[in-house]
Scaffold this active site. Structure first.
Site, PDB file in Angstrom:
ATOM      1  N   LYS A  18     -11.692 -74.576  -1.702  1.00 17.65           N
ATOM      2  CA  LYS A  18     -10.707 -75.675  -1.642  1.00 17.65           C
ATOM      3  C   LYS A  18      -9.541 -75.416  -2.594  1.00 17.65           C
ATOM      4  CE  LYS A  18     -11.786 -77.453  -5.863  1.00 17.65           C
ATOM      5  NZ  LYS A  18     -10.889 -77.462  -7.020  1.00 17.65           N
ATOM      6  N   ASP A 145     -17.482 -81.592  -6.769  1.00 15.44           N
ATOM      7  CA  ASP A 145     -16.753 -81.061  -5.610  1.00 15.44           C
ATOM      8  C   ASP A 145     -17.650 -80.840  -4.391  1.00 15.44           C
ATOM      9  OD1 ASP A 145     -14.376 -80.898  -7.013  1.00 15.44           O
ATOM     10  OD2 ASP A 145     -14.684 -78.801  -7.581  1.00 15.44           O
TER      11      ASP A 145
END
Ligand code: C5P
Length: 311
Positions: A18, A145
């Site tokens: 990401k 995350d």
């Protein structure tokens, strides 16, 4: 299934890395985590995990950076497997073979991607069939995350970054990532943030309105101009060479340049796939990075790959 087929069974799962298009960090809470608001985009740099039969729970790591990944109890994929086994009462083993592409300790959540991929791989391999929401709850206990890497695409994260709302977006975004061999420790970057900003504001989702509009419009020029990372200065304190990398990518005409997450990877947004390649070439030619990657986003979260042989 025959014994032979059972012994050869394999489930393969891919999970993306990401980039935080925006990361706004507030004060540290009693749990040791900072309250934050962030806009995540999943990008096409993938971790792949193959789950195969084994008598116990074990992990091995492949890829050029494999030697930098712990394979003992600290390994996030192993922790994910152990957590799912305890949660579902499974006492079968599994061998998780991780092929790493996301930079290690680079601010692109490679370890968290391994955890997300391991949850999905073990769930398919053991046939436990948990709903996605339940996997996401387990994911949040493995790291802030991890839930996003299950979900993928674009999402707004609040709380520790683990409370997610999917966001609408149009179009593809083409990135060049400048990678450093020496990673940064995420806790160390957050500590440096605390030292720099003793009294940070509580992050406010209103700050993300312009970025959300730009994403909905599919406007990479506006998205590039709105890239933002409150951890950038902290990462620069720990790795001053980042200033030069950021400048090289800007001078090469990137639509926006930002340190990815807690760094030290630098994310430069290109106008096109070709332009992203040119940005990567500019960083390489200037000698300001150890390696480069190009990728596009958004992409889907952790998924079983076709052809996998699950229960
Ligand atoms: O959740 P994860 O294990 O990925 O976080 C690593 C470290 O980063 C935490 O132990 C904490 O020091 C820091 N962190 C934080 N605030 C967040 C997310 C991470 O302080 N919202």
């Amino acid at each position: 299934m025959t014994d032979l087929r059972l012994a050869r069974r394999e489930v393969r799962v891919r999970a993306p890395g990401k980039v935080n298009l925006s990361l706004r960090v507030g004060p540290r809470d009693d749990d040791g985590y900072h309250r934050l608001s962030t806009v995540f985009q999943a990008v096409s740099v993938f971790e792949e995990i193959a789950a195969r039969p084994a008598d116990d729970l074990r992990v091995s790591v492949l890829g050029p950076e494999a030697h930098r990944v712990p394979t003992g109890d600290d390994n996030l994929a192993l922790r994910a497997a152990r957590l799912l086994a305890a949660h579902t009462g499974v006492d079968d083993g599994v061998h998780l073979r991780i092929t790493k592409t996301v930079p290690v300790a680079g601010g692109m959540a490679g370890g968290s991607a391994d955890a997300a991929a391991a949850l999905v791989a073990c769930d398919a391999f053991w046939g436990t069939g948990l709903p996605r929401e339940e996997l996401a709850e387990l994911a949040a206990t493995l790291g802030a995350d991890v839930p996003f890497l299950l979900m993928g695409q674009i999402a707004v994260g609040t709380g520790r970054g683990d409370v997610l709302t999917p966001a609408l977006g149009r179009g593809d975004y083409h990135w060049a990532f400048g990678v450093r061999a020496q990673g940064l420790s995420t806790p160390a970057v957050f500590d440096a943030f605390d030292a720099l900003y003793p009294d940070p504001q509580v992050p406010d989702l209103d700050s993300e309105v312009a970025l959300m509009q730009a994403l909905r419009a599919g406007d990479p020029v506006a998205v590039g101009a709105l890239l933002h990372n409150d951890l950038q200065q902290a990462a620069v304190e720990l790795c001053p060479e980042l200033v030069e990398t950021l400048a090289v990518a800007e001078d090469a005409g990137a639509l926006g340049v930002v340190v990815s997450g807690s760094g030290p990877t630098v994310a430069a947004l290109g106008r096109s796939r070709q332009h992203a390649l040119a940005l990567a070439a500019a960083m390489t030619a200037a000698g300001v990075v150890d390696s480069v990657l190009t990728a596009s986003g958004p992409v889907t979260g952790a998924r079983v790959l076709p052809g996998s042989d699950a229960l």
